[in-house]
Design a protein around this motif. Sequence first.
Motif, PDB file in Angstrom:
ATOM      1  N   UNK A  20       0.944  -1.155   0.051  1.00  0.00           N
ATOM      2  CA  UNK A  20       0.074   0.158  -0.073  1.00  0.00           C
ATOM      3  C   UNK A  20       0.939   1.269   0.109  1.00  0.00           C
ATOM      4  N   UNK A  21       2.274   1.082  -0.208  1.00  0.00           N
ATOM      5  CA  UNK A  21       3.120   2.289  -0.232  1.00  0.00           C
ATOM      6  C   UNK A  21       3.235   2.449  -1.631  1.00  0.00           C
ATOM      7  N   UNK A  22       2.909   3.567  -2.296  1.00  0.00           N
ATOM      8  CA  UNK A  22       2.979   3.917  -3.745  1.00  0.00           C
ATOM      9  C   UNK A  22       4.056   4.953  -4.199  1.00  0.00           C
ATOM     10  N   UNK A  23       4.379   5.040  -5.563  1.00  0.00           N
ATOM     11  CA  UNK A  23       4.879   6.030  -6.231  1.00  0.00           C
ATOM     12  C   UNK A  23       6.361   6.563  -5.328  1.00  0.00           C
ATOM     13  N   UNK A  24       6.315   7.732  -5.290  1.00  0.00           N
ATOM     14  CA  UNK A  24       7.523   8.372  -4.536  1.00  0.00           C
ATOM     15  C   UNK A  24       7.924   7.883  -3.014  1.00  0.00           C
ATOM     16  N   UNK A  25       6.832   7.742  -2.479  1.00  0.00           N
ATOM     17  CA  UNK A  25       7.137   7.207  -1.147  1.00  0.00           C
ATOM     18  C   UNK A  25       7.568   5.670  -1.037  1.00  0.00           C
TER      19      UNK A  25
END
Length: 93
Positions: A20-25
């Motif tokens: 559930x941690x997406x993209x730049x993060x």
Amino acid sequence: MNYSDPTLQSLLAAEYVLGSLHGAARRRFTALVAREPGLRRELEYWQRRLNPLAETLPLRKPRAQVWRNIQNRIRGGSRRPPALVWNSLVFWR
């Protein structure tokens, strides 16, 4: 953000393992794990804790539409062969 905070490390590692941690993060977390041994240990903890749950789920074959959507996203939404995507200005942007 204070990445040395144990509570934050635990939350980020759990979200990473859950997907559930997406993209730049997600990219930032991956870079931090590479150079922070404490964060790496936290990630390993959550992997040991959560991965067995996934192993108990029955395997399911995705619908054909799911694979078509994946192929379209890989190809930039076009029906062109993958080799031509490399020559696409949209792809490189």
